[in-house]
Design a protein around this motif. Structure first.
Motif, mmCIF file in Angstrom:
data_model
loop_
_atom_site.group_PDB
_atom_site.id
_atom_site.type_symbol
_atom_site.label_atom_id
_atom_site.label_comp_id
_atom_site.label_asym_id
_atom_site.label_seq_id
_atom_site.Cartn_x
_atom_site.Cartn_y
_atom_site.Cartn_z
ATOM 1 N N GLY A 65 1.857 47.274 67.089
ATOM 2 C CA GLY A 65 2.813 48.429 67.672
ATOM 3 C C GLY A 65 3.091 48.099 69.336
ATOM 4 O O GLY A 65 3.875 48.550 69.694
ATOM 5 N N ASN A 66 2.258 46.958 69.481
ATOM 6 C CA ASN A 66 2.762 46.387 71.023
ATOM 7 C C ASN A 66 2.979 45.111 70.728
ATOM 8 O O ASN A 66 2.020 44.332 70.592
ATOM 9 N N HIS A 67 3.953 44.899 71.051
ATOM 10 C CA HIS A 67 4.229 43.033 70.405
ATOM 11 C C HIS A 67 4.563 42.088 71.723
ATOM 12 O O HIS A 67 4.494 40.885 71.574
ATOM 13 N N LEU A 68 4.590 42.767 72.940
ATOM 14 C CA LEU A 68 4.751 41.845 73.885
ATOM 15 C C LEU A 68 3.550 40.882 74.220
ATOM 16 O O LEU A 68 2.316 40.940 74.117
ATOM 17 N N GLY A 69 3.838 39.679 74.425
ATOM 18 C CA GLY A 69 2.738 38.429 74.742
ATOM 19 C C GLY A 69 2.886 37.411 73.653
ATOM 20 O O GLY A 69 3.726 37.511 72.718
ATOM 21 N N PHE A 70 1.947 36.443 73.701
ATOM 22 C CA PHE A 70 1.667 35.495 72.860
ATOM 23 C C PHE A 70 0.566 35.662 71.803
ATOM 24 O O PHE A 70 -0.362 36.068 72.175
ATOM 25 N N GLY A 71 0.960 35.524 70.590
ATOM 26 C CA GLY A 71 -0.250 35.576 69.671
ATOM 27 C C GLY A 71 -0.047 34.899 68.402
ATOM 28 O O GLY A 71 0.812 34.144 68.249
ATOM 29 N N TRP A 72 -1.058 35.122 67.482
ATOM 30 C CA TRP A 72 -1.146 34.069 66.260
ATOM 31 C C TRP A 72 -0.015 34.525 65.223
ATOM 32 O O TRP A 72 0.019 35.961 64.972
ATOM 33 N N VAL A 73 0.590 33.662 64.625
ATOM 34 C CA VAL A 73 1.476 34.052 63.451
ATOM 35 C C VAL A 73 0.776 34.497 62.247
ATOM 36 O O VAL A 73 -0.020 33.966 61.787
ATOM 37 N N GLN A 74 1.278 35.633 61.491
ATOM 38 C CA GLN A 74 0.895 36.173 60.275
ATOM 39 C C GLN A 74 2.148 35.866 59.306
ATOM 40 O O GLN A 74 3.309 36.083 59.461
ATOM 41 N N ALA A 75 1.498 35.113 58.284
ATOM 42 C CA ALA A 75 2.521 34.894 57.282
ATOM 43 C C ALA A 75 2.217 35.536 55.829
ATOM 44 O O ALA A 75 1.142 35.591 55.578
ATOM 45 N N THR A 76 3.313 35.596 55.028
ATOM 46 C CA THR A 76 3.155 36.100 53.635
ATOM 47 C C THR A 76 2.669 35.037 52.847
ATOM 48 O O THR A 76 3.515 34.523 51.660
ATOM 49 N N VAL A 77 1.349 34.547 53.001
ATOM 50 C CA VAL A 77 0.667 33.381 52.371
ATOM 51 C C VAL A 77 -0.673 34.011 51.994
ATOM 52 O O VAL A 77 -1.375 34.745 52.678
ATOM 53 N N GLY A 78 -1.064 33.675 50.663
ATOM 54 C CA GLY A 78 -2.286 34.295 50.297
ATOM 55 C C GLY A 78 -3.071 32.928 49.472
ATOM 56 O O GLY A 78 -2.278 32.363 48.590
ATOM 57 N N ASN A 79 -4.025 32.507 49.819
ATOM 58 C CA ASN A 79 -4.994 31.343 49.266
ATOM 59 C C ASN A 79 -4.141 30.153 49.188
ATOM 60 O O ASN A 79 -4.038 29.342 48.122
ATOM 61 N N GLY A 80 -3.280 30.061 50.402
ATOM 62 C CA GLY A 80 -2.509 28.658 50.424
ATOM 63 C C GLY A 80 -1.118 28.869 49.518
ATOM 64 O O GLY A 80 -0.501 27.704 49.521
ATOM 65 N N VAL A 81 -0.731 30.009 49.005
ATOM 66 C CA VAL A 81 0.438 30.061 48.175
ATOM 67 C C VAL A 81 1.291 31.114 48.688
ATOM 68 O O VAL A 81 0.787 32.296 49.324
ATOM 69 N N ARG A 82 2.592 30.861 48.807
ATOM 70 C CA ARG A 82 3.731 31.840 49.355
ATOM 71 C C ARG A 82 3.340 33.082 48.779
ATOM 72 O O ARG A 82 3.639 32.983 47.187
ATOM 73 N N SER A 83 3.435 34.418 49.269
ATOM 74 C CA SER A 83 3.578 35.730 48.728
ATOM 75 C C SER A 83 4.956 36.056 48.859
ATOM 76 O O SER A 83 5.308 36.854 49.643
ATOM 77 N N SER A 84 5.680 35.909 47.659
ATOM 78 C CA SER A 84 7.247 36.338 47.944
ATOM 79 C C SER A 84 7.073 37.702 46.943
ATOM 80 O O SER A 84 6.236 37.804 45.913
ATOM 81 N N SER A 85 8.373 38.176 46.784
ATOM 82 C CA SER A 85 8.557 39.348 45.680
ATOM 83 C C SER A 85 8.419 38.736 44.252
ATOM 84 O O SER A 85 8.040 39.698 43.585
#
Length: 412
Positions: A65-85
């Motif tokens: 909810g507070n996005h200003l600054g530098f941080g780690w990227v979170q990706a839709t990946v689970g156990n090394g595999v893309r989690s798409s629809s």
């Protein structure tokens, strides 16, 4: 569905210094994770920079909810595999439901009404590139969810839109709704490139087919190695100087003083044709809080023809100003001691406003985040496409539910 119900945060490669558990879900459908391979020197230097220059603060979790600054990227990946629809909401747990049918190589082209009324009850489908057409009938109502480009495209070909524009391309007008396709918003971005003193980028794998095959084999067998991660290593959300004179003329496009004007994202490799030697880092620059408006329109009555897309990206001076300031912020960031002897050369030599404007005009594109082309407005409003319940104004049996309803500012 709330984000906590949607999200299944994977903690196997995470620790509490990289994300805030209280703002994440752990039992949802879409897998989300931090990077799965060891940290790279680019990330270490970015973290060190947040300690050396106050202009670039550290952000524990940009999704808090507070996005200003530098941080780690979170990706839709689970156990090394893309989690798409396709692998989550249409995954093995759901695909065999009796009330779900998925058609492949199929495209919705038009929505059809019942008996010349304003009730829409059928969907025309083109299959195999238009070699065959068929219609399917809705037992209740139709939900259109084709995205910010194709949802207005389908509506327009169904005769829902500006009557003059539809008539100009030979489409019979069913319902005059001028806002369909209008208010299209997108934020411009470009890549800035740097040659760096590192051997941890993916440039070598792009040059060496043997190395690329080894990495693919490791991922195929074990779901480990560099291919478990997006090339995106870290992101930063920042604001330009709030006292800048340009805000006196245009106003501040951000939602508030805790909302970014631009974002920076760091890629551990070259974007484009990789040079024969050297290691590179690409830095993406994008404005956020877009305020200019384009449109999705038609160039023919054939629903298989591509629409005309005008994002109107760089027409406002405000956008160019924010892009220039964002590029200059990268130069300041790399002046931190953390980057000593790491940056070998910049691939961009533009420094003056004129040079930067030329560079921006040549390189800028959209960031694949179009929105607003089927915009929602108040019930009874004379503009807009949808009522607040997401039903198309003035017709029956038709809803739109996708990013086309979202917009930060409105052009009535």
């Amino acid at each position: 569905m709330s984000s906590l119900q949607n999200e299944k945060f994977i903690t196997a490669n995470s620790n509490l210094t990289q994300f805030e558990p209280s703002v994440h879900g752990f039992v949802g459908v879409n897998s989300v994770s931090l990077e799965g391979s060891p940290r790279r020197d680019i990330e270490d230097r970015l973290i060190q920079t947040t300690q050396e220059i106050s202009e670039f603060p550290f952000n524990h979790d940009m999704n808090s909810g507070n996005h200003l600054g530098f941080g780690w990227v979170q990706a839709t990946v689970g156990n090394g595999v893309r989690s798409s629809s396709a692998t989550s909401y249409l995954g093995p747990e759901f695909i065999n439901r009796s009330n779900l049918n998925v058609l492949v190589n199929t495209r919705a082209t038009r929505l059809l009404r019942a008996n010349q009324s304003l009730t829409f009850s059928e969907v025309e489908l083109a299959q195999d590139g238009g070699s065959t057409f068929q219609t399917v009938m809705a037992s209740k109502e139709i939900i259109l969810s084709a995205g910010s480009i194709m949802s207005p495209h389908v509506l327009l070909h169904s005769g829902i839109g500006d009557s003059d524009e539809l008539a100009a391309v030979g489409i019979d007008v069913v319902h005059h709704l001028p806002s369909v396709g209008k208010n299209l918003t997108e934020h411009p971005f470009l890549w800035d490139g740097y040659q760096i003193n590192s051997n941890e980028t993916f440039d070598e794998a792009n040059r060496d087919l043997v190395l690329a095959a080894e990495q693919l084999n490791e991922w195929t067998l074990n779901k480990t190695g560099p291919l478990v991660d997006s090339p995106l290593v870290m992101m930063g959300w920042l604001r330009v100087n709030e006292s800048a004179e340009i805000f006196d003329r245009f106003g501040d496009p951000a939602a508030g003083n805790s909302t970014a004007h631009f974002e920076l994202f760091f890629i551990n490799g070259f974007i484009g044709t990789v040079p024969p030697t050297g290691n590179f880092m690409a830095v993406g620059v994008a404005t956020v809080s877009p305020v200019s408006h384009g449109a999705v329109t038609l160039n023919s009555s054939n629903p298989l023809d591509n629409p005309v897309i005008d994002f109107h990206l760089l027409q406002l001076e405000l956008y160019r100003f924010i892009m220039r300031e964002a590029i200059r912020s990268i130069k300041r960031l790399f002046s931190a001691p953390a980057w000593d002897r790491f940056i070998i050369a910049s691939l961009t030599n533009a420094t003056t406003d004129e040079e930067l404007d030329q560079y921006i005009s040549e390189k800028a594109a959209g960031l694949f985040h179009p929105a607003g082309s089927v915009v929602m407005s108040a019930r009874g409003a004379s503009w807009g496409v949808l009522d607040p319940d997401l039903k198309v104004k003035g017709v029956r049996g038709l809803w739109v539910v996708d990013s086309s309803i979202l917009v930060s500012t409105l052009l009535k």
